[in-house]
Design a protein around this motif. Structure first.
Motif, short mmCIF file in Angstrom:
data_model
loop_
_atom_site.label_atom_id
_atom_site.label_comp_id
_atom_site.label_asym_id
_atom_site.label_seq_id
_atom_site.Cartn_x
_atom_site.Cartn_y
_atom_site.Cartn_z
N VAL A 1 0.84 -1.20 0.00
CA VAL A 1 0.00 0.00 0.00
C VAL A 1 0.87 1.25 0.00
O VAL A 1 1.84 1.35 0.76
N LEU A 2 0.53 2.21 -0.87
CA LEU A 2 1.26 3.47 -0.97
C LEU A 2 0.48 4.59 -0.28
O LEU A 2 -0.75 4.57 -0.24
N THR A 3 1.21 5.56 0.23
CA THR A 3 0.57 6.76 0.76
C THR A 3 0.17 7.65 -0.42
O THR A 3 0.72 7.51 -1.52
N PRO A 4 -0.77 8.58 -0.23
CA PRO A 4 -1.15 9.49 -1.33
C PRO A 4 0.03 10.26 -1.90
O PRO A 4 0.11 10.49 -3.11
N GLU A 5 0.98 10.65 -1.04
CA GLU A 5 2.16 11.39 -1.52
C GLU A 5 3.02 10.50 -2.41
O GLU A 5 3.53 10.95 -3.45
N GLU A 6 3.19 9.23 -2.04
CA GLU A 6 3.99 8.31 -2.84
C GLU A 6 3.34 8.03 -4.19
O GLU A 6 4.02 7.92 -5.22
N ALA B 1 3.42 8.78 -10.04
CA ALA B 1 2.71 9.14 -11.27
C ALA B 1 3.38 10.31 -11.99
O ALA B 1 3.24 10.46 -13.21
N GLY B 2 4.14 11.12 -11.26
CA GLY B 2 4.76 12.29 -11.87
C GLY B 2 6.14 12.04 -12.44
O GLY B 2 6.75 12.95 -12.99
N LEU B 3 6.64 10.81 -12.31
CA LEU B 3 7.96 10.52 -12.86
C LEU B 3 7.95 10.59 -14.38
O LEU B 3 6.95 10.28 -15.03
N GLU B 4 9.08 10.99 -14.96
CA GLU B 4 9.17 11.13 -16.42
C GLU B 4 8.96 9.79 -17.11
O GLU B 4 8.35 9.71 -18.17
N ASN B 5 9.48 8.73 -16.50
CA ASN B 5 9.34 7.39 -17.08
C ASN B 5 8.29 6.60 -16.31
O ASN B 5 8.47 5.42 -16.02
N SER B 6 7.16 7.26 -15.97
CA SER B 6 6.13 6.61 -15.16
C SER B 6 5.52 5.41 -15.86
O SER B 6 4.89 4.58 -15.22
N ALA B 7 5.71 5.30 -17.19
CA ALA B 7 5.17 4.14 -17.91
C ALA B 7 5.85 2.85 -17.47
O ALA B 7 5.31 1.77 -17.65
N SER B 8 7.05 2.97 -16.89
CA SER B 8 7.76 1.78 -16.43
C SER B 8 7.67 1.62 -14.92
O SER B 8 8.39 0.81 -14.35
N VAL B 9 6.80 2.39 -14.26
CA VAL B 9 6.57 2.26 -12.82
C VAL B 9 5.24 1.54 -12.62
O VAL B 9 4.20 1.99 -13.10
N PHE B 10 5.27 0.43 -11.92
CA PHE B 10 4.08 -0.38 -11.72
C PHE B 10 3.72 -0.38 -10.23
O PHE B 10 4.55 -0.73 -9.39
N LEU B 11 2.50 0.06 -9.93
CA LEU B 11 2.03 0.13 -8.55
C LEU B 11 1.21 -1.12 -8.24
O LEU B 11 0.06 -1.25 -8.67
N LEU B 12 1.81 -2.03 -7.52
CA LEU B 12 1.14 -3.28 -7.12
C LEU B 12 0.67 -3.10 -5.68
O LEU B 12 1.38 -3.43 -4.73
N GLU B 13 -0.53 -2.54 -5.53
CA GLU B 13 -0.97 -2.04 -4.22
C GLU B 13 -1.73 -3.06 -3.38
O GLU B 13 -2.34 -2.69 -2.39
N ASP B 14 -1.70 -4.31 -3.76
CA ASP B 14 -2.34 -5.31 -2.90
C ASP B 14 -1.56 -5.38 -1.58
O ASP B 14 -0.36 -5.68 -1.57
N PRO B 15 -2.22 -5.11 -0.44
CA PRO B 15 -1.49 -5.13 0.83
C PRO B 15 -1.05 -6.54 1.21
O PRO B 15 -1.75 -7.52 0.94
N PHE B 16 0.12 -6.63 1.78
CA PHE B 16 0.57 -7.93 2.30
C PHE B 16 1.12 -7.71 3.71
O PHE B 16 1.72 -6.68 4.00
N TYR B 17 0.88 -8.69 4.57
CA TYR B 17 1.25 -8.58 5.97
C TYR B 17 2.30 -9.64 6.31
O TYR B 17 2.23 -10.77 5.83
N LEU B 18 3.25 -9.25 7.13
CA LEU B 18 4.31 -10.15 7.56
C LEU B 18 4.10 -10.51 9.02
O LEU B 18 3.96 -9.62 9.88
N ASN B 19 4.05 -11.79 9.30
CA ASN B 19 3.93 -12.28 10.68
C ASN B 19 5.33 -12.53 11.23
O ASN B 19 5.99 -13.50 10.85
N TRP B 20 5.76 -11.65 12.11
CA TRP B 20 7.12 -11.72 12.64
C TRP B 20 7.16 -12.57 13.90
O TRP B 20 6.21 -12.60 14.68
N THR C 1 3.93 -4.15 5.23
CA THR C 1 5.23 -3.71 4.70
C THR C 1 5.11 -3.23 3.26
O THR C 1 4.23 -3.66 2.52
N HIS C 2 6.01 -2.31 2.88
CA HIS C 2 6.08 -1.83 1.49
C HIS C 2 7.47 -2.12 0.95
O HIS C 2 8.48 -1.92 1.63
#
Length: 419
Positions: free
Chosen positions: A127-132, A137-156, A203-204
């Motif tokens: 999960v990303l924050t709104p700022e992230e 999305a504002g990166l020049e090469n944003s076409a090669s940035v993939f946001l995989l926002e499915d949350p995953f949890y780590l059991n420590w 975790t991110h």
């Protein structure tokens, strides 16, 4: 896997990790490219000649149809790979080679070209924050940035259940630090640390890689999107396995080591040219080079945040209940006061009304007695009073003796009733 030369320049794609085509292979690929062009020209000439032969000077112009077919085929076969792309040519479903930027000719429908980004691919997992999100999305090469926002949890795990191994020297024979020493050291280091207890974190993770052979990538994963998904699953599975043998406090303290370990794990998964797996089996390579893996945000410990949230909920409920009781008590007090005021006003009005009614009754009685006295002075009035008394007595079932003569009563009645 070899390369295909640029159609216009005739240059061959530079060697990349895992690609070392010999001179004969480059020659074959170059001849294959020019062979496609030669075959296409021959086909166009034959089609146009046939169209011209069957055309009638005053009838159908079949040579125009043949020319149109040739132009359409050139349009379908010509491909251009821009400066931010790399490509791979396939002939009858078999890989012919990787392509750099430039124009190419793929004899349709027997040959085709697939293209993907040449930029460094960046995977944002979790999960990303709104700022992230805004920054990505504002990166020049944003076409090669993939946001995989499915949350995953780590059991420590915790300090007691953490996994330890003897630390050896470079030779791998001498123990530098034993398991007992490590446990003692970390026990003192993380004593009473809340992050050394069993926790669950959201975790991110960020992974960056580049494609050096699109042919390999398509053969092993199918496409860039499918490769992204497989790399994501491999990274999450590796972190889940690691988290079960460690604890949050240790991971934060040794974050660089964790990132390096995760990078090595992903490199072996895709058979990166620098990995041990590639050295053993170069043919297993996905054609990608893992640049960086980083846990960019460990995430708030889920159990701690949930406990804080539960505490806040309980405090809110208590405050709400206190406010409710206070307001209810104040409302009841105000209602009781208003009821008392209403009762006082009602009693005052009722008392005043009762007094006025009593006065009116006394006045009426006084008036009635005066009138009765006037009537009683007359014989007719006396008779009327006696008759009313007789009527009331009879209505109550009583026997009444009237001290007067019957003739007097009849005479009085006759004189009263006859006008």
């Amino acid at each position: 896997m070899g390369t295909t030369p640029n159609l216009l320049t005739g240059q061959v794609t530079p060697k990349r990790p895992g690609q070392s085509p010999g001179k004969s292979l480059r020659t074959i690929l170059k001849n294959q490219q020019w062979g496609q062009i030669f075959a296409a020209i021959v086909m166009y000439v034959i089609i146009i000649v046939i169209g011209t032969f069957i055309s009638d000077e005053k009838g159908e112009k079949w040579w125009l149809v043949a020319l149109a077919i040739s132009i359409c085929h050139i349009y379908l076969s010509a491909e251009d790979i821009n400066e931010r792309q790399l490509g791979a040519m396939f002939t009858l479903g078999q890989p012919a080679g990787d392509l750099e930027s430039g124009p190419y000719f793929a004899f349709w429908p027997f040959c085709y070209i697939r293209k993907e980004t040449k930029n460094v691919v960046q995977l944002e997992i979790g999960v990303l924050t709104p700022e992230e999100k805004k920054k990505a999305a504002g990166l020049e090469n944003s076409a090669s940035v993939f946001l995989l926002e499915d949350p995953f949890y780590l059991n420590w795990g915790d300090l007691q259940s953490a996994d330890y191994k003897d630390i050896l020297d470079e030779s791998g024979k001498i123990v530098v630090k034993s398991v007992a020493e490590q446990k003692k050291e970390e026990g003192a280091r993380f004593k009473n640390n809340p992050l050394a207890k069993p926790l669950v974190t959201a975790t991110h993770l960020t992974i960056r890689f580049e494609i050096w052979s699109l042919t390999h990538l398509i053969q092993k994963a199918g496409s860039l999107l499918e490769a992204n998904e497989l790399i994501q699953k491999a990274a999450i599975a590796a972190l889940i396995s690691y988290a079960g043998k460690s604890f949050v406090a240790r991971a934060i303290a040794d974050m660089e080591s964790v990132d390096a370990w995760l990078k090595t794990t992903i490199e072996n998964f895709v058979a990166d040219p620098g990995s041990e797996r590639y050295k053993e089996e170069p043919s297993r390579s996905w054609g990608v080079n893992i640049r960086k893996t980083q846990i960019t945000r460990m995430g708030t410990a889920k159990r701690i945040s949930e406990a804080q949230a539960d505490q806040g909920v309980e405090i809110y409920k208590a405050q709400a209940e206190k406010f409710k009781l206070t307001e209810t008590a104040a409302g009841r007090a105000e209602a009781t006061k208003l009821q008392a005021d209403a009762d006082l006003i009602r009693l005052k009005k009722e008392g005043k009304g009762t007094a006025e009614a009593a006065m009116l009754l006394l006045f009426a009685r006084r008036k009635g007695i005066t009138e009765l006295a006037k009537i009683a002075k007359k014989p007719e009035g006396q008779l009327i009073l006696q008759l009313e008394a007789l009527e009331r007595a009879l209505a109550q079932g009583k026997a009444v003796i009237v001290p007067m003569e019957l003739s007097k009563i009849v005479g009085a009645l006759g004189s009263k009733l006859i006008p």
